[in-house]
Design an enzyme around this catalytic site. Structure first.
Site, PDB file in Angstrom:
ATOM      1  N   MET A 230       0.814  -1.392   0.067  1.00 37.34           N
ATOM      2  CA  MET A 230       0.029   0.203   0.300  1.00 37.34           C
ATOM      3  C   MET A 230       0.807   1.456   0.085  1.00 37.34           C
ATOM      4  O   MET A 230       1.651   1.523   1.106  1.00 37.34           O
ATOM      5  CB  MET A 230      -1.336   0.032   0.903  1.00 37.34           C
ATOM      6  CG  MET A 230      -1.970   1.282   1.533  1.00 37.34           C
ATOM      7  SD  MET A 230      -2.813   1.194   2.691  1.00 37.34           S
ATOM      8  CE  MET A 230      -3.498   2.469   2.091  1.00 37.34           C
ATOM      9  N   GLY A 238      -0.901  12.558   4.280  1.00 40.99           N
ATOM     10  CA  GLY A 238      -1.569  13.576   4.740  1.00 40.99           C
ATOM     11  C   GLY A 238      -2.696  14.159   4.480  1.00 40.99           C
ATOM     12  O   GLY A 238      -3.107  14.958   5.464  1.00 40.99           O
ATOM     13  N   ALA A 243      -7.148   6.227   4.314  1.00 37.15           N
ATOM     14  CA  ALA A 243      -8.297   5.944   5.585  1.00 37.15           C
ATOM     15  C   ALA A 243      -8.958   5.312   3.872  1.00 37.15           C
ATOM     16  O   ALA A 243      -9.899   4.199   4.663  1.00 37.15           O
ATOM     17  CB  ALA A 243      -8.509   6.771   5.833  1.00 37.15           C
ATOM     18  N   GLU A 265      -0.026  -8.345   4.788  1.00 41.17           N
ATOM     19  CA  GLU A 265       1.388  -9.160   5.081  1.00 41.17           C
ATOM     20  C   GLU A 265       2.306  -8.328   5.774  1.00 41.17           C
ATOM     21  O   GLU A 265       2.736  -7.070   5.307  1.00 41.17           O
ATOM     22  CB  GLU A 265       1.500  -9.148   3.857  1.00 41.17           C
ATOM     23  CG  GLU A 265       3.149 -10.087   3.921  1.00 41.17           C
ATOM     24  CD  GLU A 265       3.204 -10.280   2.169  1.00 41.17           C
ATOM     25  OE1 GLU A 265       4.326 -10.101   1.846  1.00 41.17           O
ATOM     26  OE2 GLU A 265       2.765 -10.299   1.665  1.00 41.17           O
TER      27      GLU A 265
END
Length: 408
Positions: A230, A238, A243, A265
């Site tokens: 990711m 920021g 999210a 992972e």
């Protein structure tokens, strides 16, 4: 530098920190090429240039890796003010170009004119795959809301394989233990974040970040999606995109009856904090996490409901419970505070109890001198101190999650 010969001092001048030498850009307009404000540098370069993150043989080294903001077509060029030459016996400069060529796919530009010509065609670039989610973020500098979209793609999307080859190069600079995945394995899913922006009256798309998820088989008829990689690119960090991406991916898998739960992972500390926030946000409205039930303690009802409705496993559900119970607890009340502390410490003490069981076995099996040696390694007072330290750190982390949740 004390004790170095004159030659060694001279050669030391030709060492360059590769984290500083590598200059990255996401280019939207031709003027971005000359704008230092659009430049950013890697956090890591050890996987390409070794643990010291140094390139030898150059002064004023610049490794330019510029990407068109949407399709990530690449300009690669090396510049320097001076290079070691034949005056230094048996000394050669590092082959920087070959090292970079090992990670960036072929087809890149080496001169600015070709790159700008590709930039003019960027209007034709469109995101890959299926649109899952659209959201907006207010940009204070621009004084307006910026629109972002999240897509799910796979290797059957025309052009996506080549795009992904360019995208994954960023992993080497921003994830410490990154590696490239086997894209021929059909069990991979790809989730992409794009920004919509206007250029000369047209709507264009800029790459913001992405996530890869591997669908593991679980006997007899389930899958367990595991987040592998990711990355939100530095110019967008920021702003809450991580999210948004993680929640969108969770919601995508929540709708599948074949998914057991969602894991990650080798998650980093930052990922764990992000996951805490997203999972608490998803769970807080479930009836099993109502304040009254939270104060009764962690329950099987919480485990079942979180797993069935939100695809969250027991370990993660326990963290969600502890965070939400902290919110429901008046820590100024001695009894409530004590009850919460004991509840969390009962979970944390697991590894210490295991050590004590091992110690009991040692008493039966070891000679006195061996036992003394082992006892020195299992200092019970130190264990209590470590337990309290772990608890305080956890509460601090949980409070940050709750502060962010209150602002969401």
């Amino acid at each position: 530098m004390a004790g170095l010969t004159a030659m060694e001092k001279k050669l030391a001048e030709y060492k360059c920190n590769t984290n500083e030498a590598i200059q990255l850009k996401l280019v939207r307009f031709p003027e971005d090429l000359e704008d230092d404000n659009t430049t950013f540098n890697p956090e890591y370069s050890h996987q390409v240039f070794g643990d010291d993150e140094v390139a030898f043989g150059y002064k004023g080294l610049k490794i330019l890796l510029y990407y068109i903001a949407g399709n990530l077509s690449t300009l690669f060029r090396i510049e320097y003010t001076s290079k070691v030459n034949e005056r230094f016996d048996c000394v050669e400069a590092d082959d920087v170009e070959s090292k970079i060529r090992e990670i960036i796919p072929p087809g890149f530009c080496t001169n600015t004119d070709d790159f700008v010509s590709l930039l003019e065609k960027e209007v034709n670039f469109k995101p890959f795959g299926m649109l899952l989610h659209t959201y907006s973020v207010h940009n204070e500098e621009a004084g307006e809301d910026i629109t972002y979209q999240i897509y799910k793609a796979d290797m059957t999307c025309p052009g996506f394989r080549e795009y992904h080859e360019r995208l994954q190069t960023f992993l080497m600079w921003f994830i410490e233990t990154a590696s490239f995945i086997d894209v021929d394995d059909e069990r991979w899913n790809y989730f992409l974040v794009f920004e919509k922006y206007n250029k000369d009256g047209a709507t264009l798309f800029a790459t913001v970040g992405y996530m890869t998820v591997y669908n593991y088989y679980v006997y007899p008829d389930k899958t367990r999606p595991r987040v592998s990689q990711m990355l939100i690119l530095p110019p967008f960090q920021g702003e809450g995109h991580g999210a948004q991406l993680l929640e969108t991916v969770h919601r995508y898998y929540m709708s599948s009856p074949t998914v057991l739960d969602i894991t990650a992972e080798d998650p980093s500390e930052n990922y764990v904090k992000l996951r805490d926030f997203v999972l608490v946000k998803l769970c807080q409205d479930l009836l099993c996490f109502s304040p009254g039930k939270l104060m009764q303690g962690f329950s099987q009802e919480m485990v079942m409901e979180a797993q069935q409705k939100l695809k969250i496993n027991k370990q993660h559900t326990r963290r969600v419970y502890e965070i939400l119970r902290l919110r429901a607890t008046d820590m100024g009340d001695a009894e409530q505070s004590r009850s919460y502390r004991l509840d969390v410490k009962r979970r944390l003490i697991g590894p210490y109890k295991k050590k004590q069981r091992e110690l009991a076995k040692m008493r039966r099996c070891l000679r006195p001198e061996e036992l003394t040696n082992q006892l020195n390694q299992i200092d019970l007072n130190m264990q209590h101190e470590q337990l309290e330290e772990s608890f305080q750190q956890l509460v601090s982390d949980y409070r940050r999650v709750l502060e962010r949740l209150a602002q969401a």
